[in-house]
Design a protein around this motif. Structure first.
Motif, PDB file in Angstrom:
ATOM      1  N   ALA B 154       0.860  -1.186   0.000  1.00  0.00           N
ATOM      2  CA  ALA B 154       0.000   0.000   0.000  1.00  0.00           C
ATOM      3  C   ALA B 154       0.891   1.228   0.000  1.00  0.00           C
ATOM      4  CB  ALA B 154      -0.895   0.015   1.237  1.00  0.00           C
ATOM      5  N   ILE B 155       0.309   2.355  -0.383  1.00  0.00           N
ATOM      6  CA  ILE B 155       1.088   3.590  -0.420  1.00  0.00           C
ATOM      7  C   ILE B 155       0.431   4.615   0.497  1.00  0.00           C
ATOM      8  CG2 ILE B 155       1.935   5.472  -1.887  1.00  0.00           C
ATOM      9  CD1 ILE B 155       1.695   3.490  -4.259  1.00  0.00           C
ATOM     10  N   ILE B 156       1.254   5.237   1.318  1.00  0.00           N
ATOM     11  CA  ILE B 156       0.739   6.348   2.116  1.00  0.00           C
ATOM     12  C   ILE B 156       1.341   7.624   1.558  1.00  0.00           C
ATOM     13  CG2 ILE B 156       0.602   7.422   4.378  1.00  0.00           C
ATOM     14  CD1 ILE B 156       0.844   4.759   5.673  1.00  0.00           C
ATOM     15  N   LYS B 178       2.996  16.910  -9.384  1.00  0.00           N
ATOM     16  CA  LYS B 178       1.781  16.103  -9.327  1.00  0.00           C
ATOM     17  C   LYS B 178       1.718  15.322  -8.025  1.00  0.00           C
ATOM     18  CE  LYS B 178       0.544  15.346 -14.113  1.00  0.00           C
ATOM     19  NZ  LYS B 178       0.317  14.388 -15.176  1.00  0.00           N
ATOM     20  N   ALA B 179       0.490  14.961  -7.654  1.00  0.00           N
ATOM     21  CA  ALA B 179       0.294  14.153  -6.454  1.00  0.00           C
ATOM     22  C   ALA B 179       0.559  12.683  -6.791  1.00  0.00           C
ATOM     23  CB  ALA B 179      -1.123  14.326  -5.946  1.00  0.00           C
ATOM     24  N   VAL B 180       0.732  11.869  -5.746  1.00  0.00           N
ATOM     25  CA  VAL B 180       1.012  10.444  -5.956  1.00  0.00           C
ATOM     26  C   VAL B 180      -0.114   9.777  -6.759  1.00  0.00           C
ATOM     27  CG1 VAL B 180       1.319   8.218  -4.804  1.00  0.00           C
ATOM     28  CG2 VAL B 180       2.433  10.241  -3.893  1.00  0.00           C
ATOM     29  N   HIS B 181      -1.363  10.097  -6.385  1.00  0.00           N
ATOM     30  CA  HIS B 181      -2.478   9.405  -7.061  1.00  0.00           C
ATOM     31  C   HIS B 181      -2.611   9.788  -8.535  1.00  0.00           C
ATOM     32  CE1 HIS B 181      -5.240  12.867  -7.139  1.00  0.00           C
ATOM     33  NE2 HIS B 181      -4.723  13.180  -5.969  1.00  0.00           N
ATOM     34  N   GLU B 182      -1.919  10.847  -8.943  1.00  0.00           N
ATOM     35  CA  GLU B 182      -1.945  11.204 -10.363  1.00  0.00           C
ATOM     36  C   GLU B 182      -0.883  10.438 -11.153  1.00  0.00           C
ATOM     37  OE1 GLU B 182      -3.168  15.779 -10.737  1.00  0.00           O
ATOM     38  OE2 GLU B 182      -1.604  15.440  -9.257  1.00  0.00           O
ATOM     39  N   ILE B 183       0.062   9.819 -10.424  1.00  0.00           N
ATOM     40  CA  ILE B 183       1.153   9.093 -11.082  1.00  0.00           C
ATOM     41  C   ILE B 183       0.897   7.591 -11.018  1.00  0.00           C
ATOM     42  CG2 ILE B 183       3.653   8.651 -11.003  1.00  0.00           C
ATOM     43  CD1 ILE B 183       3.272  11.540 -11.560  1.00  0.00           C
ATOM     44  N   ILE B 184       0.468   7.144  -9.843  1.00  0.00           N
ATOM     45  CA  ILE B 184       0.328   5.715  -9.587  1.00  0.00           C
ATOM     46  C   ILE B 184      -1.142   5.311  -9.620  1.00  0.00           C
ATOM     47  CG2 ILE B 184       0.812   3.847  -7.924  1.00  0.00           C
ATOM     48  CD1 ILE B 184       3.347   5.222  -8.963  1.00  0.00           C
ATOM     49  N   SER B 185      -1.419   4.214 -10.289  1.00  0.00           N
ATOM     50  CA  SER B 185      -2.783   3.685 -10.215  1.00  0.00           C
ATOM     51  C   SER B 185      -2.700   2.181  -9.939  1.00  0.00           C
ATOM     52  CB  SER B 185      -3.535   3.956 -11.514  1.00  0.00           C
ATOM     53  OG  SER B 185      -2.805   3.449 -12.588  1.00  0.00           O
ATOM     54  N   GLY B 186      -3.777   1.639  -9.434  1.00  0.00           N
ATOM     55  CA  GLY B 186      -3.824   0.201  -9.186  1.00  0.00           C
ATOM     56  C   GLY B 186      -3.275  -0.223  -7.830  1.00  0.00           C
ATOM     57  N   LYS B 187      -2.882   0.752  -6.997  1.00  0.00           N
ATOM     58  CA  LYS B 187      -2.426   0.431  -5.636  1.00  0.00           C
ATOM     59  C   LYS B 187      -3.286   1.227  -4.659  1.00  0.00           C
ATOM     60  CE  LYS B 187       1.302  -2.046  -6.415  1.00  0.00           C
ATOM     61  NZ  LYS B 187       1.554  -3.368  -5.869  1.00  0.00           N
ATOM     62  N   PRO B 188      -3.569   0.651  -3.500  1.00  0.00           N
ATOM     63  CA  PRO B 188      -4.296   1.466  -2.516  1.00  0.00           C
ATOM     64  C   PRO B 188      -3.436   2.646  -2.060  1.00  0.00           C
ATOM     65  CG  PRO B 188      -3.708  -0.682  -1.594  1.00  0.00           C
ATOM     66  CD  PRO B 188      -3.318  -0.722  -3.030  1.00  0.00           C
ATOM     67  N   ILE B 189      -3.985   3.844  -2.167  1.00  0.00           N
ATOM     68  CA  ILE B 189      -3.247   5.049  -1.758  1.00  0.00           C
ATOM     69  C   ILE B 189      -4.032   5.753  -0.651  1.00  0.00           C
ATOM     70  CG2 ILE B 189      -2.358   7.297  -2.489  1.00  0.00           C
ATOM     71  CD1 ILE B 189      -2.130   6.141  -5.329  1.00  0.00           C
ATOM     72  N   ILE B 190      -3.346   6.007   0.444  1.00  0.00           N
ATOM     73  CA  ILE B 190      -3.979   6.719   1.553  1.00  0.00           C
ATOM     74  C   ILE B 190      -3.396   8.123   1.595  1.00  0.00           C
ATOM     75  CG2 ILE B 190      -4.389   6.718   4.048  1.00  0.00           C
ATOM     76  CD1 ILE B 190      -3.553   3.672   3.888  1.00  0.00           C
TER      77      ILE B 190
END
Lengths: 231, 366
Positions: B154-156, B178-190
């Motif tokens: 998971a990613i925090i 950019k924010a993490v969720h704009e770069i990474i997809s398919g992983k839970p991001i908190i």
């Protein structure tokens, strides 16, 4: 130009049914209340009482009135949408959505006749004219946006299930602050709409003598059977 | 590295903390996370028996304020739990190793704990101009993030920069942050929001992951609901002044001393979701509003661009700094009035013709 203003026989037409008139005035009242209380919420007065908080609640009351009026406004609007499918032909939904070419032709005619005053052909529509219809279509969109943003930001301070139905909308516009901004800017749309709306009702009554103002009270319009050539 | 993986409790003990300290920490964390008192046992058991979570903590384009906040948390075990105990395997700013050793350690952790480690990201990712604005170990931060995210459980995203781009992303965003969720997809991001987030909130999220082995409930912006479900406004001790309509008009106002509501000084509390009014800062000493300063809304995305901090109505887009929606509205209202006046004049000219015609017709009739 033979016929006179008085000579042509006048027909009385029943245009606005009671539910439409009821909707109109409840809507007008709730919008006035919402604009006044909404403006106060956005920019409250400086009341420097020098007292303790527990002795006052005026701002809470203003907010309560705003929220209560918001509920009335919303359900009244929902009722009007329903009436757009069951009401008479002047209040049906298809008047407001400009899908036909004839509607666009009339819009242009109204602009030339009533706004620019460069054309003298009277408009024959009995209900709203086409320009008014498309304007109301835009106000309906504003109603929807105002309800979505209003109940959306209200959801956070309410335990009720109803406002929660709107909370999905807030993240779509970027958060509470953005929703609040949209809500505030749209308030000005309502204020300016009301100014123009009231003026144009007076204008039409003044120049067309069909009883537009009282038509929203009694429902009747007075229509000359042969309207031609007067400007 | 080959010995049996230690639990958090093992480490706490070996570090000289008593069992009492450990239990106090567990109850505190359970309380912050909103777990009922009977659930404290579950927290204790998890920290006693479960192996520590391997953590990779990446630093991107940021000020390290989130780390600063974290190491100043109120309870010593809160900081220890990650910095010493939950095996922080890689973090640029706090690890002893540097250079090639550090990179080797990162690589080793990523391989050894593939699919198990927790990736913590602090700072924004810059994608502008090929990512040249933030390079570590010869790689752009974007590449490092993607590489590390690949095998993460998971990613925090720590703080506003990682959660929403932060100040770097503020207009005109020269580095393409950019924010993490704009770069990474398919992983839970908190998204642990805030600039910085509150230390106890940061620890609470990690403990939650350790105890329940699943990500906490998140709101629409990816923030854990346990900490971000209420507005600062709703937990603010000045709230009664808001309802009473008692507002501070300026910072040197007598009423500022009386503790009236800071709404008219641009307080963003009513539109900000955070737990500042409950957990507070620096061991529960205070929070901005308590110190007499309006909330700036730092746990909301794009808070830097949401208008001046000390003005409640932000400016109308595209109309310059001092122009609020109200000024535009009044301007439009005046313009409408002028238009109506002009229209009324021409209408009267028209009407006069009609009246004259009517009179003429009457004369003809008689």
């Amino acid at each position: 130009m033979e016929e006179t203003v008085h000579k042509s026989p006048i027909k009385i037409k029943y245009i606005w049914e009671l539910p439409v008139r009821f909707y109109h005035w409840l809507n007008a009242l709730s919008i006035v209340v919402l604009c006044i209380t909404g403006y106060i919420i956005g920019d409250p007065f400086a009341i420097q009482k020098g007292t303790e908080a527990y002795m006052n609640y005026w701002f809470g009351t203003v907010r309560f009135v705003h929220f209560a009026a918001g509920y009335i406004f919303f359900f009244n609007f929902v009722f009007r949408l329903y009436w757009g499918f069951v009401g008479n032909k002047y209040s049906r939904w298809y008047n407001y959505v400009p899908l036909k070419k004839a509607q666009w032709v009339e819009i242009w005619d109204v602009i030339k006749t009533d706004i620019l005053q460069i054309k003298c052909k009277p408009i024959h529509s009995l209900g709203h004219n086409a320009l008014a219809d498309i304007t109301y279509f835009f106000t309906f969109i504003a109603f929807v946006l105002q309800s979505l943003t209003g109940f959306g930001i209200y959801a956070a301070m309410s335990n009720s299930w109803f406002p929660k139905l709107f909370s999905w909308f807030v993240p779509l516009v970027g958060g509470d602050l953005a929703a609040r901004q949209i809500h505030h800017i749209l308030m000005w749309f309502f204020i300016i709409f009301a100014i123009i709306h009231v003026y144009l009702v007076f204008y039409h009554d003044y120049i067309e003598r069909r009883g537009v103002t009282s038509s929203m009270i009694g429902g009747w319009k007075f229509v000359e059977s042969e309207e031609e050539g007067e400007c | 590295m080959n010995e049996k993986p230690k639990t958090v409790y093992d480490d706490v003990k070996s570090n000289g903390h008593s069992r009492r300290d450990f239990l106090k920490f567990c109850s505190m964390m359970a309380a912050f996370m909103g777990i009922k008192s009977s659930g404290v046992g579950q927290v204790v058991e998890a920290l006693e028996t479960k192996p520590r979570i391997p953590i990779i903590w990446l630093h991107g384009q940021e000020c390290t304020g989130c780390s600063e906040s974290f190491i100043r948390s109120s309870h010593p075990i809160v900081a220890d739990i990650i910095l010493d105990k939950i095996s922080l395997d890689y973090t640029e700013t706090l690890m002893a190793a540097s250079g090639h050793q550090a990179e080797a350690s990162l690589k080793q952790t990523m391989e050894k704990y593939k699919g198990e480690y927790l990736l913590i990201v602090e700072g924004a990712t810059t994608v502008g101009d090929g990512g040249v604005y933030c390079c570590i170990g010869g790689k752009t931060f974007e590449n490092r993030l993607k590489e590390a995210a690949e095998g993460a459980k998971a990613i925090i995203a720590w703080g506003n920069c990682a959660s929403a781009g932060g100040v770097q992303k503020a207009n005109p965003n020269p580095t393409g942050a950019k924010a993490v969720h704009e770069i990474i997809s398919g992983k839970p991001i908190i998204n642990v929001q805030g600039c910085p987030p509150i230390a106890e909130v940061m620890a609470g999220v990690v403990v939650h992951l350790l105890v329940f082995e699943r990500i906490p409930q998140l709101d629409a912006h990816g923030r854990p609901k346990a900490f971000y479900s209420r507005r600062v406004h709703d937990t603010c001790y000045r709230r009664p002044n808001f309802d009473a309509g008692l507002f501070v008009e300026s910072f040197d106002d007598e009423n500022a001393k009386r503790g009236y509501c800071l709404y008219k000084l641009g307080c963003k509390g009513p539109v900000t979701y955070n737990t500042c009014g409950v957990i507070k800062w620096n061991n529960g000493v205070s929070f901005p509003i308590q110190s007499g300063h309006p909330c700036i809304g730092c746990s909301e995305a794009n808070f830097w661009d949401n208008g001046p901090f000390y003005q409640h109505l932000s400016q109308f887009p595209g109309f310059g700094i001092e122009t609020t929606a109200d000024k535009i509205g009044v301007g439009l209202g005046v313009a409408t009035g002028v238009g109506i006046a002009a229209h009324a004049v021409t209408t009267n000219i028209r009407k006069r013709k009609l009246i004259q015609k009517s009179k003429k017709d009457d004369d003809d009739d008689s």
